[in-house]
Design an enzyme around this catalytic site. Structure first.
Site, PDB file in Angstrom:
ATOM      1  CG  HIS A 271      -2.130  -0.907   1.047  1.00  0.00           C
ATOM      2  ND1 HIS A 271      -2.622  -1.333  -0.174  1.00  0.00           N
ATOM      3  CD2 HIS A 271      -2.948  -1.480   1.988  1.00  0.00           C
ATOM      4  CE1 HIS A 271      -3.685  -2.105   0.013  1.00  0.00           C
ATOM      5  NE2 HIS A 271      -3.896  -2.219   1.315  1.00  0.00           N
TER       6      HIS A 271
ATOM      7  CG  HIS B  73      -8.018   0.246   2.305  1.00  0.00           C
ATOM      8  ND1 HIS B  73      -8.672  -0.416   3.328  1.00  0.00           N
ATOM      9  CD2 HIS B  73      -7.081  -0.612   1.853  1.00  0.00           C
ATOM     10  CE1 HIS B  73      -8.126  -1.605   3.500  1.00  0.00           C
ATOM     11  NE2 HIS B  73      -7.167  -1.752   2.601  1.00  0.00           N
TER      12      HIS B  73
ATOM     13  CD  GLU C 295      -8.541  -3.100  -0.300  1.00  0.00           C
ATOM     14  OE1 GLU C 295      -7.360  -2.853  -0.643  1.00  0.00           O
ATOM     15  OE2 GLU C 295      -8.842  -3.973   0.543  1.00  0.00           O
TER      16      GLU C 295
END
Length: 333
Positions: free
Chosen positions: A113, A183, A298
């Site tokens: 991420h 997210h 996501e």
């Protein structure tokens, strides 16, 4: 400040300050019964309020009332805009045009991420646009090990029916890789109401990319027929998911539909992306939310694509524009 450049009501205020004193502003968008709040910190969708079958509006996105909580509970990426690369990159490295790039390791030996200070931990510039707010930033060459100076923006707007639209754009001055997502954790019964595992879900995906013990893709495409990953027909979500679904190309209707039978609230997701990560938040530890208190859907390119030539490419080159849009629609039944 109240503004009125469009039929969406737009309001901005000071949300608070980070530990280093940096100001964080909040933008509130309201239209057709939907109220959304977006932060300049991390591009976070802090709040989404929509009505249920009874007409009562409830908070359906997990979030916090002050900046300090987002700094304290940063690793679950609550509501954040994740980048420069969402999901995992194996070994925290990839080859591009004959050069090996070593990026930040922040999940064991791997990259997750965007690294230690990804886009979720940056304070973005903000400006009002028709229907909402546009956030923007520049990621310099070498940040978290990624090549290229990247100019990126994300426009958050509300459609006529109250759907939340997030449109991402980016350009680079050198070849790089890019994979952006939002997210948000959804609980359509209401944030803090308990587990969302009883929600029903449909995903238009006939395959997943299976993973190994490190949650890295094996490179295979696994048909969902006869497995617990078959959400082509609506069924209860359950627990134990952190997997990328390969969305069916050319499928009619939304990529996913999540529903809380109790309140009647329905979330539909349409996207230009080829994949969707279903994460049931089993790793929440009760501080501040319990396991499965929210469900993340996501939209994305696939995990570890920079090391997987068999996956859709995430390479962005000078002269090209990255463009991706995801729409979150709300209704009742």
């Amino acid at each position: 400040m109240e503004t009125g450049l469009s039929s969406t009501a737009i309001h901005t205020d000071l949300f608070g300050t980070l530990a280093d004193g940096t100001a964080v502003h909040r933008w509130t968008l309201e239209r057709a019964g939907t109220r959304v709040r977006v932060l300049t910190y991390g591009g976070v969708v802090q709040s989404v309020e929509v009505p249920g079958r009874d007409g009562v509006r409830a908070e359906v996105a997990l979030g916090f009332p002050e900046p300090a909580a987002y700094e304290t509970f940063s690793s679950p990426y609550f509501g954040a805009l994740v980048g420069r690369y969402a999901n995992r990159i194996a070994g925290a490295s990839f080859d591009l045009d004959g050069r090996t790039h070593r990026i930040t390791r922040n999940e064991g030996r791997n990259h997750l991420h965007g690294g230690a200070r990804g886009f979720d931990k940056r304070v973005w510039d903000a400006r009002e646009i028709s229907g909402g707010v546009e956030l923007s930033l520049v990621a310099e060459d070498g940040e978290e090990g990624f090549p290229g100076r990247l100019a990126v923006s994300a426009a958050y707007t509300l459609d006529e029916d109250g759907a939340l639209r997030i449109a991402y754009r980016a350009t680079t001055d050198a070849p790089t890789v890019l994979n952006l997502t939002n997210h948000t954790y959804w609980n359509l019964a209401g944030a803090g109401s308990g587990s969302a595992a009883g929600h029903t879900l449909r995903i238009a995906a006939g395959r997943i990319t299976p993973v190994d013990a490190e949650s890295l893709p094996t490179g295979e495409f696994l048909p969902v027929d006869g497995t617990r990953f078959d959400f082509r027909e609506t069924r209860t979500v359950g627990v134990g998911y952190d997997h990328n679904f390969v969305l069916d190309e050319g499928a009619r209707g939304p990529a996913a539909e999540l529903c809380d039978p109790g309140s009647g609230r329905v979330l539909t997701i349409t996207t230009t992306e080829p994949g969707m990560q279903l994460y049931t938040a089993d790793h929440f530890d009760g501080q501040p939310y319990a396991p499965c208190d929210g469900i993340a859907l996501e939209t994305q390119h696939f995990p570890d694509s920079p090391n997987r030539p068999e996956f859709p490419s995430t390479v962005l080159r000078p002269g090209e524009e990255y463009a991706s849009t995801t729409v979150y629609g709300f209704s009742v039944r």
